[in-house]
Scaffold this motif. Structure first.
Motif, PDB file in Angstrom:
ATOM      1  N   ALA A 104      38.881  44.966  43.350  1.00  0.00           N
ATOM      2  CA  ALA A 104      39.011  43.717  43.316  1.00  0.00           C
ATOM      3  C   ALA A 104      37.756  43.021  42.402  1.00  0.00           C
ATOM      4  N   ALA A 105      36.477  43.426  42.637  1.00  0.00           N
ATOM      5  CA  ALA A 105      35.380  43.324  42.022  1.00  0.00           C
ATOM      6  C   ALA A 105      35.562  43.454  40.327  1.00  0.00           C
ATOM      7  N   ARG A 106      36.123  44.689  40.121  1.00  0.00           N
ATOM      8  CA  ARG A 106      36.318  44.955  38.747  1.00  0.00           C
ATOM      9  C   ARG A 106      37.284  44.008  38.185  1.00  0.00           C
ATOM     10  N   ARG A 107      38.449  43.761  38.863  1.00  0.00           N
ATOM     11  CA  ARG A 107      39.422  42.742  38.182  1.00  0.00           C
ATOM     12  C   ARG A 107      38.533  41.487  38.016  1.00  0.00           C
ATOM     13  N   ALA A 108      37.838  40.865  38.968  1.00  0.00           N
ATOM     14  CA  ALA A 108      37.187  39.641  38.626  1.00  0.00           C
ATOM     15  C   ALA A 108      36.433  39.833  37.636  1.00  0.00           C
ATOM     16  N   GLY A 109      35.559  40.952  37.497  1.00  0.00           N
ATOM     17  CA  GLY A 109      34.804  41.061  36.335  1.00  0.00           C
ATOM     18  C   GLY A 109      35.227  41.036  35.031  1.00  0.00           C
ATOM     19  N   ALA A 110      36.300  41.619  34.770  1.00  0.00           N
ATOM     20  CA  ALA A 110      37.203  41.775  33.611  1.00  0.00           C
ATOM     21  C   ALA A 110      38.120  40.360  33.256  1.00  0.00           C
ATOM     22  N   PHE A 112      37.767  37.609  32.485  1.00  0.00           N
ATOM     23  CA  PHE A 112      37.372  36.538  31.196  1.00  0.00           C
ATOM     24  C   PHE A 112      37.422  37.329  30.023  1.00  0.00           C
ATOM     25  N   ASP A 113      37.738  38.893  29.984  1.00  0.00           N
ATOM     26  CA  ASP A 113      38.004  39.532  28.866  1.00  0.00           C
ATOM     27  C   ASP A 113      39.210  39.136  27.982  1.00  0.00           C
ATOM     28  N   ALA A 114      40.058  38.524  28.545  1.00  0.00           N
ATOM     29  CA  ALA A 114      41.350  37.706  27.924  1.00  0.00           C
ATOM     30  C   ALA A 114      41.051  36.712  27.140  1.00  0.00           C
ATOM     31  N   PHE A 115      39.846  36.147  27.560  1.00  0.00           N
ATOM     32  CA  PHE A 115      39.173  34.795  26.869  1.00  0.00           C
ATOM     33  C   PHE A 115      38.207  35.014  25.683  1.00  0.00           C
ATOM     34  N   LYS A 116      37.978  36.331  25.186  1.00  0.00           N
ATOM     35  CA  LYS A 116      37.252  36.562  24.157  1.00  0.00           C
ATOM     36  C   LYS A 116      37.522  35.797  22.978  1.00  0.00           C
ATOM     37  N   GLY A 117      36.657  35.247  22.404  1.00  0.00           N
ATOM     38  CA  GLY A 117      36.839  34.404  21.015  1.00  0.00           C
ATOM     39  C   GLY A 117      36.821  32.900  21.416  1.00  0.00           C
ATOM     40  N   SER A 118      36.718  32.748  22.893  1.00  0.00           N
ATOM     41  CA  SER A 118      36.523  31.221  23.430  1.00  0.00           C
ATOM     42  C   SER A 118      35.388  31.127  24.496  1.00  0.00           C
ATOM     43  N   ALA A 119      34.874  29.877  24.469  1.00  0.00           N
ATOM     44  CA  ALA A 119      33.898  29.727  25.270  1.00  0.00           C
ATOM     45  C   ALA A 119      34.587  29.177  26.867  1.00  0.00           C
ATOM     46  N   ALA A 152      48.287  40.153  37.815  1.00  0.00           N
ATOM     47  CA  ALA A 152      48.742  39.802  36.433  1.00  0.00           C
ATOM     48  C   ALA A 152      47.446  38.913  35.967  1.00  0.00           C
ATOM     49  N   GLY A 153      46.521  38.331  36.801  1.00  0.00           N
ATOM     50  CA  GLY A 153      45.562  37.511  36.296  1.00  0.00           C
ATOM     51  C   GLY A 153      46.190  36.103  36.290  1.00  0.00           C
ATOM     52  N   SER A 440      46.923  54.628  54.476  1.00  0.00           N
ATOM     53  CA  SER A 440      47.679  54.988  53.252  1.00  0.00           C
ATOM     54  C   SER A 440      49.124  54.742  53.140  1.00  0.00           C
ATOM     55  N   VAL A 441      48.886  53.559  52.738  1.00  0.00           N
ATOM     56  CA  VAL A 441      50.605  52.980  52.461  1.00  0.00           C
ATOM     57  C   VAL A 441      50.438  52.477  51.178  1.00  0.00           C
ATOM     58  N   SER A 442      51.867  51.793  50.795  1.00  0.00           N
ATOM     59  CA  SER A 442      51.803  51.090  49.263  1.00  0.00           C
ATOM     60  C   SER A 442      51.140  49.836  49.390  1.00  0.00           C
ATOM     61  N   PRO A 443      50.375  49.598  48.210  1.00  0.00           N
ATOM     62  CA  PRO A 443      49.835  48.366  48.267  1.00  0.00           C
ATOM     63  C   PRO A 443      50.602  47.079  48.150  1.00  0.00           C
ATOM     64  N   PHE A 444      50.172  46.107  48.218  1.00  0.00           N
ATOM     65  CA  PHE A 444      50.729  44.767  48.134  1.00  0.00           C
ATOM     66  C   PHE A 444      50.105  43.526  47.347  1.00  0.00           C
ATOM     67  N   SER A 445      50.698  42.682  47.151  1.00  0.00           N
ATOM     68  CA  SER A 445      50.131  41.614  46.294  1.00  0.00           C
ATOM     69  C   SER A 445      48.671  41.391  46.240  1.00  0.00           C
ATOM     70  N   GLY A 446      48.118  41.364  44.883  1.00  0.00           N
ATOM     71  CA  GLY A 446      46.663  41.077  44.752  1.00  0.00           C
ATOM     72  C   GLY A 446      45.670  42.091  45.064  1.00  0.00           C
TER      73      GLY A 446
END
Length: 450
Positions: A104-110, A112-119, A152-153, A440-446
């Motif tokens: 979750a921390a990696r997802r939160a950190g990455a 704003f990578d989709a906003f590159k080129g924008s402030a 999906a962010g 150890s079960v299948s994951p769920f939303s988020g």
């Protein structure tokens, strides 16, 4: 001669162990107590996927209230914005990461990578959601409500704040100044936020509360009073879906009660002055009023005012922290002072119920856990950063979003599914003394890769 009893066959041992587990997990009261001690909403979500019986217990509103009381919403990290270069620089800082929340921390950190080129600027953060404004090369802005923790962010483009409302002035010589505050609600459909618009004049103060509904701004409430207050020096605001608080430049707190359409003024606690920007911050109190956090020199004070009282005499000092002591391990031994105020210690952000505080101290961003009295230096500002703009805490999504319960599934089938859950997972529940486990079960939303 003693005859050794041969060990039971593997199948018999497994059956006996399953019977022992069933005697514990088959008891609804014991199962609820086990689920109550999982500690993280991610663990609770995974437990709910074992079977519908577990889902029924985990998603019960009464159980959720007990879980929240025992495990307050968890801080995942914070978005830090600095004024580096021509556009603000935004980065994510994980706070005391644990393995289960690493993804979750990696997802939160990455995110704003989709906003590159924008402030990008984060205006508010609430329950795992962000209110973000992005600026392109032509300085055109776009408002978005984002879910950085979703796979999906999730991002929804929303309209900008409404234009200033028309406010009738008492005479033609009056000057009107508008002030905006934007806030996310606690629970919504992902496409809603509030906007508070304040109009100041020499003789009156007027407040409008707007809510974005179906992509259109709707006036929910308004209030006016003959209070000649000055606009604040900084954006020290708080909104709890019913009342709006703003620290004015006259060392008073403006309180707008929207249900009653009334405006009043609160005095600051005795001995507290708004000497410089960053020395005071307000905090929500989970329905129990508000908190005020004040820093002076190396002293951090936390005051509380009850929900049903705006009387200045009802401020109570509930905590006092010597920053010299709690930050002794951070190699910050000098405390330069200007006119009796620490010019190098500022409050950047606070959590609900004043559980944690982010401080800017001598060129570093420090996280302070108020309950445990533990401080961590989470970021050292560099010359390239120029100036710290904001710190926006990101909390885990609360309440957890459980899968829908399907009908036509009886208790017997549910119990059978529970017993067929992986054997090692069941043993871990007992082995860790009913406090923590990993299913150890299948994951769920988020939380799909946690």
């Amino acid at each position: 001669m003693e005859i050794e009893t041969p060990p039971p066959p593997p199948v018999a041992a497994a059956v006996a162990a399953a019977a022992a587990i069933s005697s514990v997990l088959g008891d609804d009261d014991l199962l609820r107590e086990i689920l109550l001690r999982l500690g993280l909403p991610t663990s609770l979500l995974r437990a709910a996927l074992v079977c519908r019986r577990w889902l029924r217990h985990a998603s019960d509103p009464a159980f959720i209230r007990r879980f929240r009381a025992l495990h307050p919403p968890r801080l995942l990290g914070a978005y830090l914005s600095t004024s580096a270069g021509p556009a603000p620089r935004l980065r994510f800082l994980p706070i005391r990461p644990v393995p289960e929340l690493a993804a979750a921390a990696r997802r939160a950190g990455a995110f704003f990578d989709a906003f590159k080129g924008s402030a990008a600027s984060v205006y508010d953060s609430r329950s795992g959601r962000l209110l973000v404004t992005t600026f392109d090369d032509r300085h055109d802005s776009t408002r978005q409500i984002c879910g950085p923790l979703s796979p999906a962010g999730d991002t929804a483009v929303v309209p900008p704040p409404p234009p200033p409302p028309p406010i009738q002035l008492t005479n033609d010589d009056e000057c009107l100044i508008y002030h905006y505050g934007e806030f996310l609600p606690d629970d919504d459909d992902g496409r809603s936020y509030f906007c508070v618009v304040m109009g100041y004049s020499e003789l009156q103060t007027t407040v409008y509360l707007y809510e974005l509904q179906d992509m259109s701004w709707v006036v929910r409430a308004s209030a006016a009073a003959q209070l000649p207050l000055l606009p604040p020096r900084s954006r020290v605001m708080l909104f709890d879906n019913a009342k709006f608080y703003m620290l004015s430049a006259t060392n008073k707190i403006l309180v707008c009660d929207f249900p009653s359409s009334s405006i009043s003024v609160m005095e600051l606690p005795n001995g507290v002055l708004n000497k410089h920007s960053g020395c005071i911050m307000l905090s929500r109190g989970d329905g129990s009023g508000i908190f005020l956090v004040h820093v002076k020199e190396s002293q951090l004070q936390i005051f509380h005012c009850g929900k049903d009282s705006d009387n200045p005499g009802n401020w109570f000092l509930v905590d006092y922290i010597c920053l010299r002591q709690v930050c002794a391990n951070l190699d910050m031994t000098t405390w330069p002072s200007v006119d009796g105020q620490s010019a190098s210690v500022k409050i950047c952000a606070v959590g609900d119920n004043a559980r944690f505080v982010f401080l800017e101290m001598f060129g570093a961003v420090v996280f302070l856990d108020v309950t445990s009295r533990q401080a961590d230096k989470v970021y050292q500002l560099t010359p390239e950063d120029k100036e710290l703009v904001s710190v926006r805490p990101l909390m885990l999504i609360w309440p957890p979003v459980f899968p829908p319960m399907k009908e036509g599934y009886d208790q017997k089938e549910s119990s059978t599914v529970c017993l067929l859950t992986p054997f090692i997972v069941m043993l871990s529940l007992i082995q860790f003394m009913m406090f923590s486990f990993v299913l150890s079960v299948s994951p769920f939303s988020g939380y799909d890769d946690l």
